[in-house]
Write a protein that holds these residues in place. Sequence first.
Motif, PDB file in Angstrom:
ATOM      1  N   ILE A  24      85.786   3.242  11.982  1.00  0.00           N
ATOM      2  CA  ILE A  24      86.836   3.246  12.982  1.00  0.00           C
ATOM      3  C   ILE A  24      86.588   2.014  13.850  1.00  0.00           C
ATOM      4  N   GLU A  25      87.653   1.323  14.211  1.00  0.00           N
ATOM      5  CA  GLU A  25      87.476   0.115  15.008  1.00  0.00           C
ATOM      6  C   GLU A  25      88.576  -0.005  16.061  1.00  0.00           C
ATOM      7  N   THR A  26      88.301  -0.819  17.065  1.00  0.00           N
ATOM      8  CA  THR A  26      89.297  -1.179  18.057  1.00  0.00           C
ATOM      9  C   THR A  26      89.421  -2.697  18.109  1.00  0.00           C
ATOM     10  N   ASN A  27      90.628  -3.139  18.466  1.00  0.00           N
ATOM     11  CA  ASN A  27      90.874  -4.559  18.708  1.00  0.00           C
ATOM     12  C   ASN A  27      90.441  -5.452  17.542  1.00  0.00           C
ATOM     13  N   SER A  28      90.716  -4.977  16.317  1.00  0.00           N
ATOM     14  CA  SER A  28      90.457  -5.760  15.095  1.00  0.00           C
ATOM     15  C   SER A  28      89.033  -6.300  15.055  1.00  0.00           C
ATOM     16  N   ALA A  29      88.076  -5.436  15.369  1.00  0.00           N
ATOM     17  CA  ALA A  29      86.680  -5.876  15.487  1.00  0.00           C
ATOM     18  C   ALA A  29      86.169  -6.569  14.231  1.00  0.00           C
ATOM     19  N   SER A  30      86.481  -6.028  13.057  1.00  0.00           N
ATOM     20  CA  SER A  30      85.974  -6.624  11.815  1.00  0.00           C
ATOM     21  C   SER A  30      86.521  -8.035  11.623  1.00  0.00           C
ATOM     22  N   ALA A  31      87.821  -8.193  11.820  1.00  0.00           N
ATOM     23  CA  ALA A  31      88.442  -9.510  11.661  1.00  0.00           C
ATOM     24  C   ALA A  31      87.943 -10.485  12.724  1.00  0.00           C
ATOM     25  N   VAL A  32      87.725  -9.989  13.933  1.00  0.00           N
ATOM     26  CA  VAL A  32      87.208 -10.847  14.998  1.00  0.00           C
ATOM     27  C   VAL A  32      85.830 -11.370  14.632  1.00  0.00           C
ATOM     28  N   MET A  33      84.945 -10.482  14.175  1.00  0.00           N
ATOM     29  CA  MET A  33      83.599 -10.923  13.815  1.00  0.00           C
ATOM     30  C   MET A  33      83.620 -11.899  12.652  1.00  0.00           C
ATOM     31  N   LYS A  34      84.463 -11.647  11.667  1.00  0.00           N
ATOM     32  CA  LYS A  34      84.552 -12.573  10.532  1.00  0.00           C
ATOM     33  C   LYS A  34      85.028 -13.950  10.988  1.00  0.00           C
ATOM     34  N   ALA A  35      85.924 -13.972  11.968  1.00  0.00           N
ATOM     35  CA  ALA A  35      86.505 -15.241  12.426  1.00  0.00           C
ATOM     36  C   ALA A  35      85.571 -16.014  13.358  1.00  0.00           C
ATOM     37  N   VAL A  36      84.957 -15.323  14.313  1.00  0.00           N
ATOM     38  CA  VAL A  36      84.198 -16.038  15.342  1.00  0.00           C
ATOM     39  C   VAL A  36      82.691 -16.034  15.113  1.00  0.00           C
ATOM     40  N   CYS A  37      82.188 -15.088  14.310  1.00  0.00           N
ATOM     41  CA  CYS A  37      80.751 -15.025  14.000  1.00  0.00           C
ATOM     42  C   CYS A  37      80.582 -14.798  12.497  1.00  0.00           C
ATOM     43  N   PRO A  38      81.028 -15.741  11.672  1.00  0.00           N
ATOM     44  CA  PRO A  38      81.056 -15.502  10.224  1.00  0.00           C
ATOM     45  C   PRO A  38      79.679 -15.256   9.605  1.00  0.00           C
TER      46      PRO A  38
END
Length: 235
Positions: A24-38
């Motif tokens: 379960i996630e909020t605020n597109s956490a997975s996509a955010v981490m992939k984008a800013v902390c690959p």
Amino acid sequence: MFQTYSYDDPEVLPLEARNRWRFIETNSASAVMKAVCPREWADIVDILSTYFIDPKTWLKAGGNRGDIPEQIDGLFEQKGWQEARLDMETKGILLSKDGEKIGELPPNYQEGYLVDNFKNRIVLDVEWNAKDGNLDRDLSAYRSWYEAGLISAGVIITKDRLSLLALARRLWNDYQITLPEEARSRKLPVDLTTSTTTTFDKAELRMRRGVMGSCPVLIVAASELTWNGNPFTAE
């Protein structure tokens, strides 16, 4: 709560990991981490894709930490993540209308807590069998750190209690059949019936209350699908 499902995108989270844990996630956490902390996200994906729970180390008493959290933390440590305490210090600087510094306010120091894993701008805690109040502490801290601009996202790895309870009962019963009748016991070696420890449903409840604010947060839970397929043995 702004619930999102970016972990369902195989470009973000490969199916090897997606199909073996609950999320379960909020605020597109997975996509955010992939984008800013690959790089950090790649570490998380690799561990979620390759880690399995083994009945030999899982179905035994272990208190708050036990073998499962130690194994997971050890995998992150091998990838350069660190256990660390994150404190904050806020200082007010007075400027004139021309931008000239004319004074400072006394700094405000806020003591944090020891997080299990920290790297770059991602904080990750393994909450396997602690008191469920730890989830309030974690999510509130993530919110403060995110709003202060210190982190980009927070991750909690925990367990799907009901799924693992059903699996544990099945594995334990299969093991008991192999024992002499006088040596059999119906009591599981771990307590998965209590509702006061850190679990997926407890984390989900707090997420829906909005404890984490606008911080992107990903909750990951081990379930029967995370099992390595081996039977329980006492050896």
